[in-house]
Scaffold this motif. Structure first.
Motif, PDB file in Angstrom:
ATOM      1  N   UNK A 207      -8.427   1.679   4.912  1.00  0.00           N
ATOM      2  CA  UNK A 207      -9.533   0.861   5.387  1.00  0.00           C
ATOM      3  C   UNK A 207      -9.233  -0.623   5.186  1.00  0.00           C
ATOM      4  N   UNK A 208      -9.300  -1.441   6.241  1.00  0.00           N
ATOM      5  CA  UNK A 208      -9.109  -2.887   6.091  1.00  0.00           C
ATOM      6  C   UNK A 208     -10.104  -3.458   5.092  1.00  0.00           C
ATOM      7  N   UNK A 209      -9.631  -4.357   4.240  1.00  0.00           N
ATOM      8  CA  UNK A 209     -10.491  -4.983   3.249  1.00  0.00           C
ATOM      9  C   UNK A 209     -10.616  -4.203   1.962  1.00  0.00           C
ATOM     10  N   UNK A 210     -10.226  -2.939   1.982  1.00  0.00           N
ATOM     11  CA  UNK A 210     -10.245  -2.119   0.766  1.00  0.00           C
ATOM     12  C   UNK A 210      -9.095  -2.563  -0.135  1.00  0.00           C
ATOM     13  N   UNK A 211      -9.347  -2.794  -1.421  1.00  0.00           N
ATOM     14  CA  UNK A 211      -8.291  -3.199  -2.342  1.00  0.00           C
ATOM     15  C   UNK A 211      -7.227  -2.118  -2.416  1.00  0.00           C
ATOM     16  N   UNK A 212      -5.957  -2.514  -2.285  1.00  0.00           N
ATOM     17  CA  UNK A 212      -4.848  -1.570  -2.280  1.00  0.00           C
ATOM     18  C   UNK A 212      -4.051  -1.669  -3.577  1.00  0.00           C
ATOM     19  N   UNK A 213      -3.425  -0.552  -3.919  1.00  0.00           N
ATOM     20  CA  UNK A 213      -2.628  -0.450  -5.143  1.00  0.00           C
ATOM     21  C   UNK A 213      -1.284   0.202  -4.826  1.00  0.00           C
ATOM     22  N   UNK A 214      -0.324  -0.012  -5.705  1.00  0.00           N
ATOM     23  CA  UNK A 214       0.961   0.672  -5.632  1.00  0.00           C
ATOM     24  C   UNK A 214       1.176   1.406  -6.949  1.00  0.00           C
ATOM     25  N   UNK A 215       1.381   2.716  -6.876  1.00  0.00           N
ATOM     26  CA  UNK A 215       1.529   3.539  -8.058  1.00  0.00           C
ATOM     27  C   UNK A 215       2.852   4.284  -7.986  1.00  0.00           C
TER      28      UNK A 215
END
Length: 208
Positions: free
Chosen positions: A103-111
Motif C-alpha cells: 500500500x502506498x504511504x504504508x511504512x515499509x521495513x526490511x527484515x
C-alpha cells in the motif's frame, strides 16, 4: 546473484518431518536480496527472481531503504566476520502488505531472514541466529520444534504463539544441506483469496 529457492509447502504427499527444526514467523511481503563484496560494497540488488528494475514499481524504494536501514550494520558485520562476499535475503513489507501487494504511504521495513557468505552456502539456522540477531531486524524466532503434521495443523489454526499472520518457516541443517519448510495460517489463505479473487488468490497461495 544467488537466488533463494522456493520453500516447499507442508501439504499432502510433499510433507516431510523435520526433527529439531528452527521455527521463524513468516512476514508477508516481497522477497529481495542484495550482494556485497569487500572490494565493491553493496553493488547489486534483486527481487526473488532477477534484479530490481522498473518492472515492479512497488519495489522501487527497496535500494534506498536498504541503504538507510541495512547497508551500514551489514557491512560492519561482514568486516567483523572477515567475509569477502555476502548475499543477504530479506523481506520488504509493511503493515498493510498482502501477498505481494504493498500500500502506498504504508511504512515499509526490511527484515533479514537468510544469508550466504563467502560462496560456501547458506548459514545454518543456529549460525544465522548467532550472527545476525541483534545486528539487524530478523523475523521473530519461535523456538525449536519437531516439524510434524500436528505442528503444521496448529499453524493453520493460528495456534502457535508469535505468528503475526501469514505462517511460519522451518529450517534445519547447515550450508548445502539445509532443509526448509513452510506452513500458512488459514486466516491468511482466506484473506489472500478475498483480496485477489478465487482463481488468482489460490494461485498466489500455492506460489508464495
Amino acid at each position: 546473484m544467488k537466488e533463494y529457492l522456493s520453500i516447499q509447502r507442508s501439504t499432502g504427499t510433499l510433507f516431510r518431518e523435520i526433527p529439531g527444526a528452527y521455527i521463524w514467523d513468516k512476514l508477508d511481503g516481497s522477497s529481495c536480496r542484495s550482494e556485497w563484496t569487500r572490494k565493491a560494497g553493496w553493488f547489486k540488488h534483486g527481487r526473488r527472481h532477477g534484479l530490481l528494475d522498473d518492472s515492479n514499481p512497488q519495489l522501487a524504494e527497496v535500494p534506498a531503504l536498504f541503504e538507510s536501514l541495512l547497508a551500514e550494520p551489514l557491512t560492519r558485520l561482514a568486516h567483523n566476520q572477515r567475509w569477502q562476499h555476502l548475499i543477504v535475503f530479506y523481506e520488504f513489507w509493511g503493515g498493510k502488505s498482502i501477498a505481494g501487494l504493498h500500500t502506498p504511504g504504508d511504512t515499509k521495513y526490511l527484515t533479514v531472514f537468510d544469508a550466504a557468505a563467502n560462496k560456501q552456502g547458506f548459514l545454518g539456522p543456529r549460525a544465522f541466529r548467532e550472527t545476525f540477531e541483534g545486528v539487524v531486524e530478523t523475523p521473530r524466532f519461535l523456538g525449536i520444534e519437531n516439524w510434524t503434521r500436528g505442528f503444521v495443523e496448529c499453524v493453520r489454526l493460528s495456534q502457535v504463539e508469535g505468528i503475526t499472520f501469514e505462517g511460519v518457516v522451518a529450517k534445519a541443517g547447515i550450508k548445502h544441506d539445509i532443509v526448509r519448510a513452510k506452513a500458512k495460517t488459514q486466516a491468511w489463505v482466506d484473506e489472500v483469496i478475498r483480496v485477489h479473487g478465487e482463481m488468482a488468490g489460490r494461485k498466489l497461495v500455492e506460489s508464495l
